[in-house]
Design a protein around this motif. Structure first.
Motif, mmCIF file in Angstrom:
data_model
loop_
_atom_site.group_PDB
_atom_site.id
_atom_site.type_symbol
_atom_site.label_atom_id
_atom_site.label_comp_id
_atom_site.label_asym_id
_atom_site.label_seq_id
_atom_site.Cartn_x
_atom_site.Cartn_y
_atom_site.Cartn_z
ATOM 1 N N CYS A 101 0.856 -1.192 0.000
ATOM 2 C CA CYS A 101 0.000 0.000 0.000
ATOM 3 C C CYS A 101 0.893 1.243 0.000
ATOM 4 O O CYS A 101 1.574 1.533 0.979
ATOM 5 C CB CYS A 101 -0.908 0.013 1.218
ATOM 6 N N CYS A 151 -0.173 4.355 -0.330
ATOM 7 C CA CYS A 151 -0.805 5.493 0.354
ATOM 8 C C CYS A 151 -0.277 5.646 1.773
ATOM 9 O O CYS A 151 0.023 6.744 2.222
ATOM 10 C CB CYS A 151 -2.315 5.300 0.471
ATOM 11 N N ASN A 152 -0.209 4.513 2.464
ATOM 12 C CA ASN A 152 0.156 4.531 3.881
ATOM 13 C C ASN A 152 1.431 3.755 4.173
ATOM 14 O O ASN A 152 1.715 3.441 5.324
ATOM 15 C CB ASN A 152 -1.002 3.999 4.725
ATOM 16 N N ASN A 157 -6.936 5.165 2.168
ATOM 17 C CA ASN A 157 -6.921 6.491 1.564
ATOM 18 C C ASN A 157 -7.349 6.518 0.107
ATOM 19 O O ASN A 157 -7.771 7.542 -0.390
ATOM 20 C CB ASN A 157 -5.529 7.130 1.674
ATOM 21 N N ASN A 206 -5.431 6.276 -2.580
ATOM 22 C CA ASN A 206 -4.495 6.984 -3.450
ATOM 23 C C ASN A 206 -3.482 6.070 -4.136
ATOM 24 O O ASN A 206 -2.604 6.547 -4.830
ATOM 25 C CB ASN A 206 -3.718 8.043 -2.662
ATOM 26 N N CYS A 207 -3.592 4.775 -3.937
ATOM 27 C CA CYS A 207 -2.600 3.870 -4.527
ATOM 28 C C CYS A 207 -2.584 3.966 -6.053
ATOM 29 O O CYS A 207 -1.537 3.825 -6.661
ATOM 30 C CB CYS A 207 -2.837 2.422 -4.086
ATOM 31 N N CYS A 253 -4.994 -0.093 -7.449
ATOM 32 C CA CYS A 253 -5.387 -0.165 -6.044
ATOM 33 C C CYS A 253 -4.701 -1.356 -5.389
ATOM 34 O O CYS A 253 -4.476 -2.392 -6.031
ATOM 35 C CB CYS A 253 -6.905 -0.309 -5.958
#
Length: 69
Positions: free
Chosen positions: A8, A10-11, A41, A43-44, A53
Motif C-alpha cells: 500500500c 498510500c500509507n 486512503n 491513493n494507490c 489499487c
C-alpha cells in the motif's frame, strides 16, 4: 514478493506488516485496514508504480497466508 516490499503506497504498508496482522488474527481486508491502515486512503492508483489499487494484492496475500496453514 519480499516481506519489505511495499503493498500500500498510500500509507506505506509492506507485505511484512500485512503478514504480521494476519498472524495477530486478521482474517479479512477490513481487518487488515483496521490493523495496518492499508487501503484506506484510496491513493494507490496515483502513488503506486503499477497505478493500481492495493486491495486485490492484499486479498491475494490473505489467501496465500490462509492456504499455507
Amino acid at each position: 514478493m519480499q516481506e519489505n516490499e511495499m503493498v500500500c503506497y498510500c500509507n506505506h504498508v509492506t507485505k511484512g506488516q500485512i503478514l504480521e496482522a494476519l498472524k495477530n488474527g486478521a482474517k479479512t481486508l477490513d481487518d487488515i485496514r483496521k490493523m495496518t491502515g492499508a487501503c484506506v486512503n484510496g491513493n494507490c492508483k496515483e502513488l503506486s508504480p503499477t497505478k493500481k489499487c492495493c486491495a486485490p494484492r492484499i486479498k491475494q496475500i490473505i489467501d496465500e497466508f490462509q492456504n499455507s496453514k
